[in-house]
Motif scaffolding. Sequence first.
Motif, PDB file in Angstrom:
ATOM      1  N   GLU A  94      31.763 -37.162 -41.400  1.00  0.00           N
ATOM      2  CA  GLU A  94      30.445 -37.068 -41.211  1.00  0.00           C
ATOM      3  C   GLU A  94      29.823 -36.078 -42.281  1.00  0.00           C
ATOM      4  O   GLU A  94      28.663 -36.014 -42.523  1.00  0.00           O
ATOM      5  N   ALA A 108      39.254 -37.060 -34.258  1.00  0.00           N
ATOM      6  CA  ALA A 108      38.193 -36.139 -34.187  1.00  0.00           C
ATOM      7  C   ALA A 108      38.012 -35.443 -35.802  1.00  0.00           C
ATOM      8  O   ALA A 108      36.933 -35.488 -36.391  1.00  0.00           O
ATOM      9  N   GLN A 116      33.642 -30.908 -29.499  1.00  0.00           N
ATOM     10  CA  GLN A 116      32.837 -30.729 -30.477  1.00  0.00           C
ATOM     11  C   GLN A 116      32.354 -31.470 -31.473  1.00  0.00           C
ATOM     12  O   GLN A 116      31.091 -31.512 -32.004  1.00  0.00           O
ATOM     13  N   LEU A 117      32.907 -32.350 -32.010  1.00  0.00           N
ATOM     14  CA  LEU A 117      32.498 -33.485 -32.516  1.00  0.00           C
ATOM     15  C   LEU A 117      31.392 -34.253 -32.104  1.00  0.00           C
ATOM     16  O   LEU A 117      30.404 -34.535 -32.408  1.00  0.00           O
ATOM     17  N   ASP A 142      28.258 -32.285 -32.073  1.00  0.00           N
ATOM     18  CA  ASP A 142      27.792 -31.867 -33.306  1.00  0.00           C
ATOM     19  C   ASP A 142      26.327 -32.311 -33.666  1.00  0.00           C
ATOM     20  O   ASP A 142      25.546 -31.699 -34.528  1.00  0.00           O
ATOM     21  N   ARG A 143      26.023 -33.520 -33.243  1.00  0.00           N
ATOM     22  CA  ARG A 143      24.673 -33.884 -33.498  1.00  0.00           C
ATOM     23  C   ARG A 143      24.378 -35.206 -32.560  1.00  0.00           C
ATOM     24  O   ARG A 143      24.908 -35.393 -31.582  1.00  0.00           O
ATOM     25  N   PRO A 150      43.965 -37.657 -30.585  1.00  0.00           N
ATOM     26  CA  PRO A 150      42.525 -36.802 -30.282  1.00  0.00           C
ATOM     27  C   PRO A 150      42.140 -36.089 -31.558  1.00  0.00           C
ATOM     28  O   PRO A 150      41.052 -35.989 -31.914  1.00  0.00           O
ATOM     29  N   THR A 179      37.439 -32.869 -29.874  1.00  0.00           N
ATOM     30  CA  THR A 179      36.635 -34.121 -29.460  1.00  0.00           C
ATOM     31  C   THR A 179      35.179 -33.799 -28.832  1.00  0.00           C
ATOM     32  O   THR A 179      34.340 -34.400 -29.372  1.00  0.00           O
ATOM     33  N   ARG A 213      23.881 -38.235 -30.825  1.00  0.00           N
ATOM     34  CA  ARG A 213      24.687 -39.722 -30.963  1.00  0.00           C
ATOM     35  C   ARG A 213      24.183 -40.835 -30.017  1.00  0.00           C
ATOM     36  O   ARG A 213      23.767 -40.406 -28.904  1.00  0.00           O
ATOM     37  N   GLY A 262      34.949 -35.989 -37.870  1.00  0.00           N
ATOM     38  CA  GLY A 262      34.204 -34.954 -38.271  1.00  0.00           C
ATOM     39  C   GLY A 262      33.940 -35.000 -39.909  1.00  0.00           C
ATOM     40  O   GLY A 262      32.871 -34.613 -40.292  1.00  0.00           O
ATOM     41  N   PHE A 307      36.293 -27.189 -41.179  1.00  0.00           N
ATOM     42  CA  PHE A 307      35.184 -27.633 -42.279  1.00  0.00           C
ATOM     43  C   PHE A 307      34.998 -26.722 -43.227  1.00  0.00           C
ATOM     44  O   PHE A 307      35.179 -26.725 -44.550  1.00  0.00           O
ATOM     45  N   ARG A 327      28.876 -43.269 -27.884  1.00  0.00           N
ATOM     46  CA  ARG A 327      29.724 -42.217 -28.528  1.00  0.00           C
ATOM     47  C   ARG A 327      30.008 -41.274 -27.551  1.00  0.00           C
ATOM     48  O   ARG A 327      31.332 -40.791 -27.358  1.00  0.00           O
ATOM     49  N   LEU A 364      35.925 -27.047 -35.070  1.00  0.00           N
ATOM     50  CA  LEU A 364      35.802 -27.955 -36.194  1.00  0.00           C
ATOM     51  C   LEU A 364      35.109 -27.308 -37.263  1.00  0.00           C
ATOM     52  O   LEU A 364      35.488 -27.504 -38.559  1.00  0.00           O
TER      53      LEU A 364
END
Lengths: 221, 446
Positions: free
Chosen positions: A22, A15, B256-257, B260-261, A11, B254, B263, A19, A109, B267, A105
């Motif tokens: 992206e 992710a 947060q991703l 994030d935007r 997981p 998982t 989707r 991430g 980044f 998804r 996250l």
Amino acid sequence: MRVLVVEDYSPIRLAVRDGLAEQGYAVDVASNGEDGLWLAEQNPYDVIVLDVMLPKVDGLEIVKRLREKGSQVGVLMLTARDTVADRVTGLDSGADDYLVKPFDLSELFARVRALVRRGYTVKDPVLRVADLVIDTVKRSVKRGETSIAFSPREYALLEYLALRAGEVVTRTEIWEHVYDFRSDAQSNVVDVYVSYLRKKLGQPSLIHTRRGYGYVLGDEA
Amino acid sequence: MKHSIRTRLIVGTVLAIAAVLVAITLILSGLVRGALRDQFDDGLRAKTLELAAQIEINAGEIENEIDPRTLAPGEAYELWVRDKMIGKSDDRIDLVAVPVGSGFSEVTLAGQPARQFTLRSEARIEGGEPDRKVPIVVILARTTSQVDAAAHHITMVVSGVGLAGLVLSLLVVLLVVRLALAPLRDLASAIAAIRASDLSTRLAPQTTAVELAAVTNRLDELLGRLGAAFARERDLTAEVAHELRTPLAGLRATIQLALDRERPAERYRSALEQSLAITRETERLVASLLSLARLDAGQTALHATPIDLDQLVRDGLDKVHARATERGLRVVTELEPVTLTSDRDKLSVVIANLLANATDYADQGGEIRVTLTDSVLRISNTGCTLSPDQVDRVFERFWRADASRSPEGHSGIGMPLTQKLVELLGGTIAIEVVDGRFIATVRLPR
């Protein structure tokens, strides 16, 4: 910028990979230490996101071996252990930075961005080349007063050229730092993207071709 | 009743000293009184004899030849001849002779305590028939006030010295007890200084008293064991935290991703499915940890029922069938019908854990062998790379051969939990590695 993620817990691995992708990074992944070490030795990654507890070869060992071979890659350690002793051990084995699970996250980044800048001895997250301004946090580009929109891949290429502004950058280097194993491999893809960039950046041209070598971003050189 | 050692020592010692001093005082004053009385009596007898010697009887004429002036103050006498009182010093005082012979007796003289001596003797009659003798009785009494006063004085002096000695010895005892108990006091403060957060303190070098060595050595051993237990507890807690942090990190990354935007719906669906899977995995981990904690605390009750063990093993095999097929494993079973009375749920967990281990740790395309004969269940798998040292550690909590989570879902508490459960069921479990084959042997009571 190209990043390697070595993490056995799927997981987190998936992710972080998605991430970072992206965010415009080229990302490769490995789920155990052996594969991770092999990939790290074979490819010029800008940053490695490395779990400490890994099957076969652990993260600390991977950093040690990479540093022994003179690798300058930025290493961000991930671990669930948060004692001072653990952090000290991690940094002392050659890691550049340390992030304790569970993490945010966005923080991961930011730390990856900082390691990328450090790799190119840049401190300012805003890159300036002539009248071109690249905000690497917002990933926005302005030329003069005009904002220019780029696709993630175009942006990644521009950022790479900007980090190495004034230097000749070869096609191989571009290929190695902007593309990962999931990218479509077409021999002329770099030239195609450079031409896209030239078009979007407008005149006077900031990307100059050094025939037989590669490209230079900057004022007329 | 709880008395301090100090109080006991002081009270005991002081009482003993006081008893000795009282005894000495009594004996001394008794001796002195005896000596004084002897002296008094000697004087009294001598004077009586002297008085008797003054008596003269001439030709039947008995004369009181005692001169009252020879009497000292506080003295009185009576003179009897042939049972007839001839003279006395004071008419108001009657003296009574002892019934027979001569001797001393206690009397009262003008209200004063006194002693008298009765002398029965014979007086020679001069001038008459030669050598004729007449019985006489001379009684002399003398008050004892002087000698009593002297005896009292001496008793007071001796008692005073004794009392002073007692006070002095009390001070000495206080000091000695204080000094003698110093090691105990030091030990008490050393123990008081021990903090639960730091059990590295050792007491033995801090005390010099040989008598306390046994106590301090035992305490040191206890401290050592406590320290080790605390350290183990801390390590375990850190391990638990680590085991829980990893899935939490996965869950957070998982989610947060996904957020994030904007989707596509699929998804979000896959992110939710992934999150659910992580949650289930974490739940299993927490449940195992909880079972282990309950087993540790001895809070687990057994519900024994008759069980077809071979069927229970088959049920367990059904659950790992998909995974075994996915990994290309060959599953060999030799199951005899075995019926025994045991706790079905706990036995199922034991079988499930061992089968899951075998399925996940066997080499790709390897073999799992499950045999059941006479309440001995043996589950083995090929492809084991554990060294003998590592085999010894499989029952350690959170221990995994390569310190990672792989294969996923193995947190390193399955084997310790399995061992605990087997022991709770009254059985034994043994692990051995023979020719790269990991063999778990469970023996259950019938």
